[in-house]
Design a protein around this motif. Structure first.
Motif, PDB file in Angstrom:
ATOM      1  N   LEU B  12     -60.981 -67.749   5.431  1.00 67.23           N
ATOM      2  CA  LEU B  12     -60.774 -69.185   5.220  1.00 67.23           C
ATOM      3  C   LEU B  12     -60.514 -69.897   6.543  1.00 67.23           C
ATOM      4  CD1 LEU B  12     -58.698 -69.352   1.907  1.00 67.23           C
ATOM      5  CD2 LEU B  12     -61.127 -69.841   2.262  1.00 67.23           C
ATOM      6  N   ALA B  16     -62.682 -72.953   8.012  1.00 66.27           N
ATOM      7  CA  ALA B  16     -62.128 -74.221   8.488  1.00 66.27           C
ATOM      8  C   ALA B  16     -62.621 -74.544   9.899  1.00 66.27           C
ATOM      9  CB  ALA B  16     -60.598 -74.166   8.456  1.00 66.27           C
ATOM     10  N   ARG B  67     -62.124 -71.991  -3.328  1.00 61.71           N
ATOM     11  CA  ARG B  67     -61.331 -72.262  -2.137  1.00 61.71           C
ATOM     12  C   ARG B  67     -62.202 -72.340  -0.889  1.00 61.71           C
ATOM     13  NH1 ARG B  67     -56.935 -67.646  -3.342  1.00 61.71           N
ATOM     14  NH2 ARG B  67     -58.900 -66.605  -3.791  1.00 61.71           N
ATOM     15  N   THR B  71     -62.121 -75.684   1.183  1.00 61.53           N
ATOM     16  CA  THR B  71     -61.661 -75.679   2.577  1.00 61.53           C
ATOM     17  C   THR B  71     -62.676 -76.353   3.495  1.00 61.53           C
ATOM     18  OG1 THR B  71     -60.450 -73.618   2.193  1.00 61.53           O
ATOM     19  CG2 THR B  71     -60.948 -74.176   4.485  1.00 61.53           C
ATOM     20  N   THR B  75     -61.862 -79.955   5.340  1.00 61.10           N
ATOM     21  CA  THR B  75     -61.812 -79.929   6.803  1.00 61.10           C
ATOM     22  C   THR B  75     -62.835 -80.875   7.414  1.00 61.10           C
ATOM     23  OG1 THR B  75     -61.173 -77.606   6.672  1.00 61.10           O
ATOM     24  CG2 THR B  75     -61.877 -78.433   8.822  1.00 61.10           C
TER      25      THR B  75
END
Lengths: 217, 217, 217
Positions: B12, B16, B67, B71, B75
């Motif tokens: 993750l 990002a 997710r 993310t 972002t």
């Protein structure tokens, strides 16, 4: 030599010539060592990776069998160091490209048929396996893909793929009929290059009388 | 923290930073809000989608676990609204890109090994996972892909992928050796940027005596 | 008419309009017959091939069912021979493109849901199915992808995909709610084209007082 050994050798030969084709194109663009190896790698293995994904052979051979990546990397690096002088490089790329086109088209079609893909789909997968590497090579080196400019390129692959499908349907498998199909693709492609065969372009509406027509874009 | 939790967090974090890298590149090109989010999304998730396809983990995590997409989208949108002034944006993109490269290379290699891909293939998949997002980002924003111009980019990823494969082969798994590999990639890449390291380009034939050589393209 | 028959017809209609859209773009670029068919083929089937790969439906329908490739090839060839005069071609491409976008978004989302992809992922797959063909068409014909320039393009697809996910969650399946979602995408896209709706671009820092700001790129 069994069919599967012949297929492996033909596949590795296709990897080598497409790696050389990609590396030569990258050398002509003055990319550095890694760029040359990378473009050679993608040109050699890109078409086969797509083929393996659509016939659900995962991980693709390019990752499952180190000889594929090894052949591509060694060939591309050799081209980087040993490539001939620049004058004839463009011709070299075109001939190697025709050889890779013929080998990959035949092995791609055979693998798709073996994976139980119906005939029309197997022929398309064979054609895409053949033209995929050159397409990606051209996109990466900033050229308009050759497949869009010279129609006899993909048409040669399609003819070979159809021949493989027909031969397999008639029970003619094994190295000899497959070699014949590969020779067909290679020969048609080289003839098209040599004689500058080209397909029709869209009809233009006639220019107003007395005025010159618009220049083609 | 278990290895799997550490892998998720590293993945993750990679999402990002690549989303931020892609979004910054899109902002620099003056794309609109959707273009910024889209380029951020593709830069963040493109490499992982390819990785999951070749190791037959379908649907890819980018679609199976919200997710990831969340993310990336948050972002990229944040970069759109909050991005710093333009002067230092190019440096920001390069540093974020190096961080994403290191994180994705390590997690991609680990996942390929866990999917039983042989070592050479797993290292290649790790490298491709690392460089894929930046490659697509550059193609979408009309830049020559950084991987073709700065060889230490993919070479840094390859070094890290090889280190992961070796460490796993020696039984050293878990967050600490993997972090070391990520730091290796990040450090090599930043050093290469800072010191302008570059790989050799193809040898040119010597120019005719007395005449200046052709300028490199 | 069953849902599956309706899905097949909608899918083939999407193939036909995207093939026509791709072929028209290729005609406008003066590509030859094979280039026109090839761009039509990729525009029509590219999004669906990616969709089938990520939901593990292999071989993808484009290869498993000859009606897909046949529809694309016949439509693209028909556009080559029968295309109207050039003046209105650009508008034709845009309207066909909007129709393909709406049909592929809806069928892509439904197929992803049927393959047990979670809602967020299914919506993203639907959007990518819808925008993928046009994206590849633009890359192949040397245009900046429309999806990056006109944000309401993918946003329209996303709205339709979310509507399909919501309707399915509420138990409303079948041709009528799906048609409503397709009409939503088509309508939003055409309205956005007609009224030149556009999304915000990144804020610029104010120019020094008294000096004109830099022109946007």
């Amino acid at each position: 030599m069994t069919t599967s050994t012949a297929l492996l050798l033909a596949d590795l030969a296709g990897v080598a010539v497409f790696a050389a084709s990609g590396a030569s194109a990258a050398v002509a663009k003055r990319l550095d060592l890694f760029g040359v190896v990378f473009v050679g790698f993608v040109a050699a293995l890109g078409g086969g990776i797509v083929r393996d994904l659509v016939i659900a052979e995962v991980p693709p051979l390019a990752f499952a069998d180190w000889r594929y990546a090894g052949t591509a990397a060694v060939t591309a690096a050799a081209i980087f160091w040993l490539h001939p002088q620049f004058a004839r490089l463009r011709t070299t790329v075109l001939v190697l490209d025709a050889a890779g086109l013929s080998l990959f088209t035949v092995t791609g079609t055979v693998k798709a048929l073996e994976a139980q893909v119906p005939p029309v789909g197997a022929g398309l997968i064979g054609m895409i396996t053949g033209i995929g590497g050159g397409l990606v090579r051209d996109l990466l080196t900033g050229e308009i893909p050759v497949v869009l400019r010279r129609e006899i390129y993909a048409l040669a692959a399609l003819a070979g793929a159809i021949l493989v499908v027909l031969l397999e349907g008639l029970g003619h498998t094994g190295p000899i009929p497959l070699t014949a199909a590969a020779v067909l693709v290679f020969g048609v492609r080289l003839l098209a290059l040599r004689r500058r065969w080209s397909a029709p372009v869209p009809p233009l509406r006639p220019p107003p009388t007395g005025a010159p027509g618009p220049p083609p874009q």
